[in-house]
Structures are given as structure tokens and as C-alpha cells.
Design an enzyme around this catalytic site. Structure first.
Site, mmCIF file in Angstrom:
data_model
loop_
_atom_site.group_PDB
_atom_site.id
_atom_site.type_symbol
_atom_site.label_atom_id
_atom_site.label_comp_id
_atom_site.label_asym_id
_atom_site.label_seq_id
_atom_site.Cartn_x
_atom_site.Cartn_y
_atom_site.Cartn_z
ATOM 1 N NE ARG A 56 -1.016 18.683 7.401
ATOM 2 C CZ ARG A 56 -1.081 19.725 6.576
ATOM 3 N NH1 ARG A 56 -1.098 19.542 5.274
ATOM 4 N NH2 ARG A 56 -1.135 20.956 7.053
ATOM 5 C CE1 TYR A 109 -7.789 -5.243 2.566
ATOM 6 C CE2 TYR A 109 -8.184 -2.968 1.939
ATOM 7 C CZ TYR A 109 -8.030 -3.929 2.917
ATOM 8 O OH TYR A 109 -8.116 -3.575 4.230
ATOM 9 C CG ASP A 181 -2.540 -3.212 -3.346
ATOM 10 O OD1 ASP A 181 -1.518 -3.711 -2.824
ATOM 11 O OD2 ASP A 181 -3.555 -2.913 -2.691
ATOM 12 C CE LYS A 206 -3.011 -5.401 5.633
ATOM 13 N NZ LYS A 206 -3.711 -5.214 4.373
HETATM 14 C C1 LIG Z 1 -4.615 -4.259 3.843
HETATM 15 C C2 LIG Z 1 -4.603 -3.957 2.406
HETATM 16 C C3 LIG Z 1 -4.847 -2.656 1.947
HETATM 17 C C4 LIG Z 1 -5.191 -1.519 2.871
HETATM 18 O O1 LIG Z 1 -4.112 -1.203 3.700
HETATM 19 P P1 LIG Z 1 -4.265 -0.514 5.148
HETATM 20 O O2 LIG Z 1 -2.860 -0.384 5.607
HETATM 21 O O3 LIG Z 1 -5.098 -1.406 5.987
HETATM 22 O O4 LIG Z 1 -4.935 0.797 4.922
HETATM 23 C C5 LIG Z 1 -4.779 -2.435 0.589
HETATM 24 N N1 LIG Z 1 -4.511 -3.425 -0.274
HETATM 25 C C6 LIG Z 1 -4.286 -4.691 0.133
HETATM 26 C C7 LIG Z 1 -4.003 -5.740 -0.864
HETATM 27 C C8 LIG Z 1 -4.324 -5.005 1.486
HETATM 28 O O5 LIG Z 1 -4.108 -6.248 1.895
#
Ligand SMILES: *Cc1c(COP(=O)(O)O)cnc(C)c1O
Length: 391
Positions: A56, A109, A181, A206
Site C-alpha cells: 500500500r 469529467y 487532468d 484509458k
Molecule cells: C475516466 C476518467 C477519469 C476517472 O478515471 P477512473 O480510472 O475511471 O477512475 C478521470 N478523468 C477523465 C478525463 C476520465 O476520462
């Protein structure tokens, strides 16, 4: 006296640590690490990057991923997490607490919007949502209690490219970190730290992972001190990744450049097809000259993004007919994978948005979002042409 059978079954094995390092990173599937010396144990437990105590806290497979993505983003340090939301929540709670304030882009998001609009206030963190395309609006929203400015490189599903240098300047004038992000762009298309961001977050689920087979996240830090604060928060929040998940992301990252080029090339084929189609009112893709942030995209992105969205003339009903009519493209959440995925934000990813918030975020009722995959462009073109006939 010789050890008994059960003891030997547990302890007799020797773990070979080869002098010849493996080419591929091993999956260090262990929850804990062994010490001879209590002092070394205590020191390692409380200091980041001093060794391994408990998964962790840190794990070698996870550290390999952190080092790789930190390098790609031009960051000093990386922190891998169990999901993108794990990274975002960890960074938020390491930067702000009760009585603090955050300025965030409005068209975020859906999960991040929900975290900031609903969960953050329960921790005493106030959030102001602004049009991030307007750095004056960002400046006007700053308060003495503001602790961070939050934006997305490429907003989803509007594909609006953020003016990162202007946002970094607005934040920097007050000594505040810009948190970005970078999920939709990936470090292949944009490295926000080069444009003044202090922290970058990713859903590694992603493009970094790239194959829709793992959920993961990352936070990257321009300064090691912010990493250490986030690391301490993550340990307590329990947002750490499993080593196998970290390994899958590490494996995906090796082909990120090849995949991003192919996603972008397929997206261009579909964007141009859609742009010329009579049933399509508007295509949202910054690779097209008519997109409101096409010039910013040319300045900040090293290529075409693999996401696009478009508004159907027929509104909500047409959007729904389209996503149910595709054959190659699948109706599914998520983005950035080998498969082409379609969705209808108004009824899925952005359902948390009130009608006013939806309109403010520039999301039409007939808007279809596409994460363009790596299939043959001709098959995607045929699939979309047929689904448009049905819509
Ligand atoms: C999917 C996504 C998230 C969240 O990510 P997870 O891996 O599903 O927790 C955050 N920001 C963007 C732009 C995303 O596409």
C-alpha cells in the site's frame, strides 16, 4: 533439529534475484517485504522512495510505472493509484482541507465534477466552477483561501483544449498549483508540466493502459514535495494500485506512441466523414479548423486526439438510435482503448449534470461521443455511415 514439513513448505524456497536483470518488469505480487533491521524498517516506512515495506506504501512494479510516466510527463515524481478518481481524490485532499477553496473548470469529467461539487464540500472544501477558457474568470474566482486551480487538457466530450499557459500564469501569480487532468491527451500529445502545470493526473484506465483490461490512475508532480504530501495522503486513503494492475499499465505504455498516432489518424477519417454528412449538425474535434480551440490544439498538442463528438440533427432520439445501430463501435463507458466506443453523454457519463450544467458545459442532447479505436478506418467509416442512415 530440522524444520518441520509445514515450516519448510513456507520458508525453504529461495527467491532468486538474478544478476542478469529481466528485460520486462516482473510483477512483484507481494503485500509485504522482509527486514533484518528494525531501524531500517521504521525509516523506510516513513520516507518515500527509501525502499519497500508494504505494497500500500510502495511496490517495485508500481515504482517502475511511476518512473516511466513521470519521465514521459517531464515530472520529478510519479504516484500510481488504483484508479483515475483515486489519483484525483488523493491530489485534492493533499492540497486542500476544511476551510480551503479550489477553482475548477466547469466542463469536467462527470466523476470529477461530482467529487468537487458534492463530496469536497462534505470535507469542508469549497469549489468555484468557472469557464476555464477565460483566464480572467479564473483570476476573479481566486480567494485568499484558494489552494489549487483544476483543469483538463482536453475536456470531454466537448474536446475543448484548455489554455494551459494562461491558466498556469493565473494560478502562478498567486503561487497556486495548476492541476491538470491529462487523460484525453495522454503525454504523447501534451505534457502540461511543460506549460506550467504543477500536478498532472491521469486515468490510466484509458490511453496509458490502452486495452480496456485494467483500472488505474497516476499523479505526476513537478516538485518532489507535492509528491511526498500526496503519497502520505494516498497511504491513508488506501488508493494504492495492485501490482498486477500497475504491470498492465506499464505494458500498455510501451506502445502509447504507436497507438496515439493510429487513434488520431482514424479520428481524422471519422471527423471528416461526419463533418460532411447532412445528418450531423456539428463535429467537435480540435483537428478541424472550425473548432473553437483549433488554434490552441495546434499550439499545445503534438498530433490529433483520438476522441471526438458530434451533434445529430435529430436530437436525443437520433443520438440514441445511432449508438444502438453501430456494429463495429460498441456502446460502452470509458475511452482510449483498442475498440471504438460510442456513448450518449446526456443519458450516461454526464447524467449527474443538471440540464443547466449540461448546457453550460456545451453538451447537446443529441451529442454522441466517440473514442476512436484502432480498427481499420474503412470498417469504421462503413459502420458510421450505416448508423447515420438509421439515425
Ligand atoms: C475516466 C476518467 C477519469 C476517472 O478515471 P477512473 O480510472 O475511471 O477512475 C478521470 N478523468 C477523465 C478525463 C476520465 O476520462
Amino acid at each position: 533439529m530440522a524444520d518441520g514439513f509445514a515450516t519448510r513448505a513456507i520458508h525453504a524456497g529461495r527467491l532468486p534475484l538474478p544478476a542478469e536483470p529481466p528485460l520486462a518488469a516482473p510483477i512483484w505480487q507481494t503485500s509485504t517485504f522482509v527486514f533484518d533491521d528494525a531501524e531500517h524498517y521504521a525509516h523506510t516506512l516513513h520516507q518515500p522512495r527509501q525502499g519497500y515495506v508494504y505494497t500500500r506504501y510502495e511496490n517495485p512494479t508500481t515504482a517502475a510505472l511511476e518512473g516511466t510516466v513521470a519521465n514521459l510527463e517531464g515530472a520529478a515524481e510519479g504516484l500510481a493509484t488504483a484508479s483515475g478518481m483515486g489519483a484525483i481524490a488523493t491530489v485534492l485532499l493533499s492540497l486542500a482541507g476544511a476551510g480551503d477553496h479550489v477553482v475548477a473548470q466547469r466542463d469536467l469529467y462527470g466523476g470529477t465534477y461530482s467529487l468537487l461539487a458534492h463530496t469536497a464540500p462534505r470535507f469542508g472544501i469549497e469549489v468555484s466552477f468557472v469557464d476555464a477558457g477565460d483566464p480572467d474568470a479564473v483570476r476573479a474566482a481566486l480567494r485568499p483561501s484558494t489552494r489549487a486551480v483544476y483543469a483538463e487538457t482536453v475536456a470531454n466530450p466537448t474536446l475543448t483544449v484548455a489554455d494551459l499557459p494562461a491558466l498556469a500564469e493565473a494560478a502562478g501569480q498567486r503561487g497556486l498549483p495548476l492541476v491538470v487532468d491529462n487523460t484525453v491527451a495522454s503525454p504523447y500529445l501534451c505534457r502540461p508540466i511543460e506549460h506550467g502545470a504543477a500536478v498532472v493526473v491521469h486515468s490510466a484506465t484509458k490511453y496509458l493502459g490502452g486495452h480496456s483490461d485494467v483500472v488505474g490512475g497516476l499523479a505526476l508532480f513537478a516538485e518532489p514535495e507535492r509528491h511526498d504530501a500526496a503519497w502520505r495522503a494516498m497511504i491513508e486513503l488506501g488508493a494504492s494500485p495492485d501490482p498486477f494492475a500497475a504491470w498492465l499499465v506499464l505494458r500498455g505504455v510501451k506502445t502509447l506512441a504507436l497507438r496515439m498516432r493510429a487513434h488520431g489518424a482514424n479520428a481524422r477519417v471519422l471527423a471528416e466523414l461526419l463533418d460532411a454528412h447532412p445528418k450531423v449538425a456539428r463535429v467537435h474535434w480540435p483537428g478541424l479548423p472550425g473548432h473553437p480551440t483549433a488554434r490552441l490544439a495546434a499550439k499545445l498538442l503534438d498530433g490529433d486526439p483520438g476522441m471526438l463528438s458530434f451533434d445529430l440533427e435529430g436530437g436525443r432520439a437520433a443520438g440514441r438510435r445511432f449508438i444502438e445501430a453501430t456494429r463495429v463501435a460498441k456502446l460502452a463507458a470509458s475511452l482510449g482503448s483498442t475498440e471504438t466506443l460510442v456513448s450518449h453523454p446526456a443519458s450516461t457519463t454526464h447524467r449527474q449534470f443538471s440540464p443547466e450544467a449540461l448546457a453550460a458545459a456545451g453538451i447537446g442532447e443529441g451529442m454522441v461521443r466517440v473514442s476512436v479505436g484502432l480498427e481499420d478506418a474503412a470498417d469504421l467509416a462503413e459502420d458510421f455511415t450505416r448508423a447515420l442512415e438509421v439515425a
